[in-house]
Design a protein around this motif. Structure first.
Motif, short mmCIF file in Angstrom:
data_model
loop_
_atom_site.label_atom_id
_atom_site.label_comp_id
_atom_site.label_asym_id
_atom_site.label_seq_id
_atom_site.Cartn_x
_atom_site.Cartn_y
_atom_site.Cartn_z
N LYS A 9 -136.74 56.32 49.34
CA LYS A 9 -138.22 57.00 48.88
C LYS A 9 -137.33 58.64 49.41
O LYS A 9 -137.10 59.37 48.53
CB LYS A 9 -139.47 57.04 49.55
N HIS A 10 -137.42 58.71 51.08
CA HIS A 10 -136.75 59.84 51.31
C HIS A 10 -134.79 59.96 51.08
O HIS A 10 -134.76 61.48 50.55
CB HIS A 10 -136.53 59.78 53.16
N LYS A 11 -133.93 59.61 50.41
CA LYS A 11 -132.92 59.33 49.66
C LYS A 11 -133.10 60.26 48.22
O LYS A 11 -132.74 61.00 47.87
CB LYS A 11 -132.47 58.05 49.40
N LEU A 12 -133.97 59.48 47.94
CA LEU A 12 -134.75 60.21 45.96
C LEU A 12 -135.17 61.51 46.33
O LEU A 12 -134.89 62.73 44.85
CB LEU A 12 -135.28 59.18 45.48
N ARG A 13 -136.07 61.77 47.63
CA ARG A 13 -137.06 63.07 47.51
C ARG A 13 -135.30 64.57 48.07
O ARG A 13 -135.76 65.13 47.55
CB ARG A 13 -137.10 62.90 48.97
N LEU A 47 -127.85 55.43 45.99
CA LEU A 47 -128.02 53.84 46.10
C LEU A 47 -128.22 52.91 46.23
O LEU A 47 -128.07 52.35 47.06
CB LEU A 47 -129.68 54.21 44.72
N ASN A 48 -126.42 51.94 45.40
CA ASN A 48 -126.16 51.64 45.51
C ASN A 48 -125.80 50.68 46.37
O ASN A 48 -125.72 49.76 46.84
CB ASN A 48 -124.69 51.84 44.29
N PRO A 49 -124.84 51.34 47.82
CA PRO A 49 -124.91 50.82 48.52
C PRO A 49 -125.21 50.43 49.39
O PRO A 49 -125.96 49.79 50.18
CB PRO A 49 -123.55 51.82 49.38
N ILE A 50 -126.58 51.46 49.08
CA ILE A 50 -127.97 51.25 50.06
C ILE A 50 -128.26 49.76 49.91
O ILE A 50 -129.04 48.61 50.02
CB ILE A 50 -129.30 52.23 49.88
N ARG A 72 -127.01 46.84 47.62
CA ARG A 72 -126.07 46.39 47.70
C ARG A 72 -126.17 45.87 49.57
O ARG A 72 -126.50 44.52 49.88
CB ARG A 72 -124.60 47.23 47.65
N GLY A 73 -125.88 46.52 50.13
CA GLY A 73 -126.22 46.50 51.49
C GLY A 73 -127.76 45.80 51.82
O GLY A 73 -127.63 44.47 52.44
N TRP A 74 -128.38 46.01 51.59
CA TRP A 74 -129.29 45.48 52.39
C TRP A 74 -129.98 44.20 51.65
O TRP A 74 -130.69 42.73 52.02
CB TRP A 74 -131.16 46.08 52.02
N SER A 75 -129.78 43.93 50.24
CA SER A 75 -130.02 42.55 49.22
C SER A 75 -128.82 41.89 50.35
O SER A 75 -128.77 40.80 50.52
CB SER A 75 -129.57 42.58 48.04
N GLN A 76 -127.74 41.70 50.42
CA GLN A 76 -126.73 40.99 50.59
C GLN A 76 -127.20 40.49 52.60
O GLN A 76 -126.76 39.50 52.81
CB GLN A 76 -124.77 41.99 50.98
N TYR A 77 -127.71 41.64 53.16
CA TYR A 77 -128.00 41.08 54.48
C TYR A 77 -129.34 39.91 54.37
O TYR A 77 -129.10 38.82 55.40
CB TYR A 77 -128.47 41.95 55.11
N TYR A 78 -129.82 39.63 53.48
CA TYR A 78 -131.08 38.26 53.16
C TYR A 78 -130.16 37.48 51.96
O TYR A 78 -131.40 36.48 51.98
CB TYR A 78 -132.27 39.20 52.70
N LEU A 79 -129.33 37.55 51.73
CA LEU A 79 -128.99 36.11 50.70
C LEU A 79 -128.88 34.83 51.29
O LEU A 79 -129.76 34.36 50.47
CB LEU A 79 -127.56 37.02 50.68
N TYR A 118 -123.83 52.00 36.17
CA TYR A 118 -125.66 51.72 36.19
C TYR A 118 -126.15 51.62 37.85
O TYR A 118 -125.36 51.37 38.51
CB TYR A 118 -126.27 50.66 35.50
N LEU A 119 -127.32 51.47 37.76
CA LEU A 119 -127.85 51.60 39.37
C LEU A 119 -128.65 49.70 39.48
O LEU A 119 -128.70 49.18 39.15
CB LEU A 119 -129.47 51.83 39.69
N ILE A 120 -127.99 49.13 40.80
CA ILE A 120 -127.96 47.54 40.81
C ILE A 120 -129.29 47.47 41.98
O ILE A 120 -130.12 48.39 42.36
CB ILE A 120 -127.42 47.67 42.38
N LYS A 121 -129.59 46.54 40.57
CA LYS A 121 -130.91 45.95 40.84
C LYS A 121 -131.46 44.84 42.41
O LYS A 121 -130.42 44.23 42.08
CB LYS A 121 -131.99 45.47 40.01
N HIS A 122 -131.77 44.48 43.19
CA HIS A 122 -132.29 43.57 43.96
C HIS A 122 -131.97 42.26 43.31
O HIS A 122 -131.55 41.13 44.10
CB HIS A 122 -133.70 43.87 45.10
#
Length: 278
Positions: free
Chosen positions: A91-95, A109-112, A114-121, A178-182
């Protein structure tokens, strides 16, 4: 700051461990912070608190089930706090990117994501990934509407959202950025190491399926071993430590070393294939 968890089936032993830890920390000038110290049961409510606990962004809890003899199963999920903080970060990044181009938003946004999703794979996160996809769409739509308040939905969709595979609403530019999706990330369960195995036991086939590097084995062999899940692509039998392995070029062109043109074979399977082609 030190973070750790003490697990035991007996509450009394956990309380004794707490006393021992406090004594151990005192000589080195440390102490347990009351607001951060919590004693909980992973299946039942304890002292009016919900079962389970959060640790390093994971929610760890047992759930009742009738599918096994124990009557419960362990599920590890992304914690609510981690999900909330991830949404706030986006949210803050988009603002901060309201005046930026679509390409800039995707790059940020892609690195954010990607990193969050891979942490919970490796945990139970499929539903979380799907729900985060819906949250991301709402946030992106707000970002687009803010930039083009006078444009209609059809115009916005055509400009900012494209078809990508089976996805008709991919946030994507005209040049296919394109933007990565979770939900792009498939859950991969962590496989426990067999208790009879050791990295020093010489079973390179077993460890090759788990690790990226094995001494005295080429990275290409290890990669093919993983892709073929430890089996010969010709006879479909499992590889063993003492097997002779050969890399086979499917199109017979030894200069074509693309993964799709390579297969790992037993030495005798490799010889048999070449005899057929001769």
């Amino acid at each position: 700051m030190i973070l750790f968890v003490v697990l035991h089936e007996s509450k009394e032993l956990v309380l004794k461990a707490k006393v021992i830890i406090e004594k151990w920390l005192k000589p080195i000038g440390l102490e347990l912070k009351p607001s951060k110290t919590r004693i909980a049961h992973t299946l039942k409510s304890l002292n009016g608190e919900k079962p389970g606990f959060d640790f390093l962004g994971f929610s760890i809890r047992h759930y009742q089930t009738y599918q096994n003899k124990k009557g419960y199963k362990l599920l590890i999920k992304p914690s609510r706090e981690s999900i909330k903080q991830h949404g706030i970060t986006v949210k803050h990044k988009l603002r901060g990117l309201r005046g930026a181009t679509q390409e800039a938003v995707i790059k940020e946004l892609n690195p954010i994501i990607r990193g969050w999703s891979q942490y919970y794979l490796s945990v139970v996160a499929s539903k979380t990934f799907n729900s985060m996809g819906k949250v991301m769409f709402r946030k992106l739509w707000k970002w687009v509407v803010f930039r083009h308040p006078t444009k209609n939905r059809g115009w916005i969709r055509r400009k900012y959202f494209k078809k990508y595979g089976n996805d008709n609403w991919r946030f994507m530019t005209n040049n296919k950025m394109y933007l990565i999706k979770h939900g792009d990330y498939a859950i991969k369960r962590h496989v426990k190491v067999k208790r009879t195995k050791s990295p020093y036991d010489g079973d390179w086939v077993y460890w090759g399926n788990r690790l990226k590097k094995i001494p005295d084995k080429s990275p290409r062999v290890i990669k093919l071993l993983k892709l073929q899940q430890g089996k010969c692509s010709h006879c479909q039998l499992w590889f063993k430590n003492d097997d002779i392995l050969e890399i086979h070029h499917i199109d017979q062109n030894r200069r074509n070393n693309m993964n799709k043109n390579l297969s790992l074979l037993h030495g005798h399977c490799h010889d048999e294939l070449h005899r057929r082609c001769a």
